[in-house]
Design an enzyme around this catalytic site. Structure first.
Site, PDB file in Angstrom:
ATOM      1  CB  ALA A   1      -8.351  -6.726   7.626  1.00 33.67           C
TER       2      ALA A   1
ATOM      3  CG  HIS B   1       3.999  -1.470  -4.858  1.00 31.47           C
ATOM      4  ND1 HIS B   1       2.910  -2.267  -4.597  1.00 31.47           N
ATOM      5  CD2 HIS B   1       4.877  -2.258  -5.528  1.00 31.47           C
ATOM      6  CE1 HIS B   1       3.114  -3.484  -5.080  1.00 31.47           C
ATOM      7  NE2 HIS B   1       4.293  -3.509  -5.650  1.00 31.47           N
TER       8      HIS B   1
ATOM      9  CG  ASN C   1      -1.883  -1.187   1.189  1.00 22.96           C
ATOM     10  OD1 ASN C   1      -2.152  -1.757   0.132  1.00 22.96           O
ATOM     11  ND2 ASN C   1      -2.386  -1.574   2.346  1.00 22.96           N
TER      12      ASN C   1
ATOM     13  CB  CYS D   1      16.228  19.530  -9.479  1.00 22.42           C
ATOM     14  SG  CYS D   1      14.994  19.548  -8.138  1.00 22.42           S
TER      15      CYS D   1
ATOM     16  CG  ASP E   1      -2.771   3.261   2.649  1.00 26.89           C
ATOM     17  OD1 ASP E   1      -1.970   3.057   3.583  1.00 26.89           O
ATOM     18  OD2 ASP E   1      -3.549   2.380   2.219  1.00 26.89           O
TER      19      ASP E   1
END
Length: 249
Positions: free
Chosen positions: A234, A120, A103, A131, A105
């Site tokens: 979950a 990721h 994730n 730059c 987030d």
């Protein structure tokens, strides 16, 4: 799901020498973040080709409004749910070495988790493609799109992995090495379809470790990996499991 399965899962985690958690989109759905794949997922509504790095560099005026809508407006409103908070408590208690997450987030860190490998990348930082400087995303106003680099005025890109981009080598290496040293992997909210991240639980298994999986849907992991598969939300099952591991259930 039987109480016996939950008890077995708790026993596995209690006896772990080095346990890690491997998390995916399913853990954040209950925080209001849609998954990328499947019915109702982000890629069912938006063309994933527009999130290929070269396309982004050629068409930033087209892609940046989508980035803002999908990754900053929605994710910016999200808050950790009980599953994120429970994993943070498990780490604080010394029973979880780290979280390896697919994730982007930042909800694990917001929940209080300290050792998090973001496979990721993350929406929390931006990189200037001109730059090379990095910036805290919260410091970048998005009232002008594309937002200019504060240092050079160049093109800013969120610091998560676009299509055609490689996984950050340092994160991949560190996560893989940790998985090879671990004897338990708690898999939460991922079907293991995205590679190379999906191999992380198998690194634990190949080193002789065990697996506990929590998922709302059946995945490919139970068949050949998971010692215990707990089917359900979950946000319900992770706190229940952590409570049993820490002696509250």
């Amino acid at each position: 799901m039987s109480n016996h399965a939950m008890e077995n899962a708790a026993t596995i985690l209690k006896n772990a020498r080095c346990a890690i958690a491997f998390t995916g989109a399913g853990i954040s759905v209950e925080s209001g973040i849609p998954p990328f794949r499947g019915p109702g997922g982000v890629w069912s509504k938006h063309d994933p080709d527009k999130f290929e790095k070269t396309y982004f560099q050629r068409h930033p005026q087209e892609v940046w409004p989508l980035l803002k809508e999908i990754f900053f407006d929605t994710l910016g409103r999200a808050r950790p749910n009980p599953a994120h908070l429970a994993l943070a408590k498990l780490e604080e208690a010394g029973r979880l070495a780290a979280i390896i997450t697919q994730n982007i987030d930042g909800l694990h860190q917001a929940a209080g988790s300290k050792t998090v490998y973001e496979y990721h990348g993350s929406t929390r930082r931006m990189e200037c493609l001109d730059c090379g400087a990095f910036f805290d995303s919260a410091s970048i106003p998005l009232d002008r799109l594309p937002p200019p680099c504060p240092a050079c005025g160049g093109l800013l890109k969120p610091d998560f992995v676009f299509f055609s981009e490689p996984i950050p080598f340092e994160v991949h290496q560190a996560a893989t090495n940790l998985a090879r040293q671990s004897d338990v992997c708690l898999i939460v909210g991922t079907g293991g379809e995205v590679m190379p991240a999906g191999r992380i639980p198998h690194e634990v298994r190949n080193a002789g470790g065990k697996g506990v999986e929590i998922s709302l849907y059946e995945t490919r992991y139970p068949y050949g990996f998971s010692d215990v598969f707990l089917q359900g939300r979950a946000g319900v099952l992770v706190p229940e499991l952590v409570g049993m591991v820490m002696g509250r259930g």
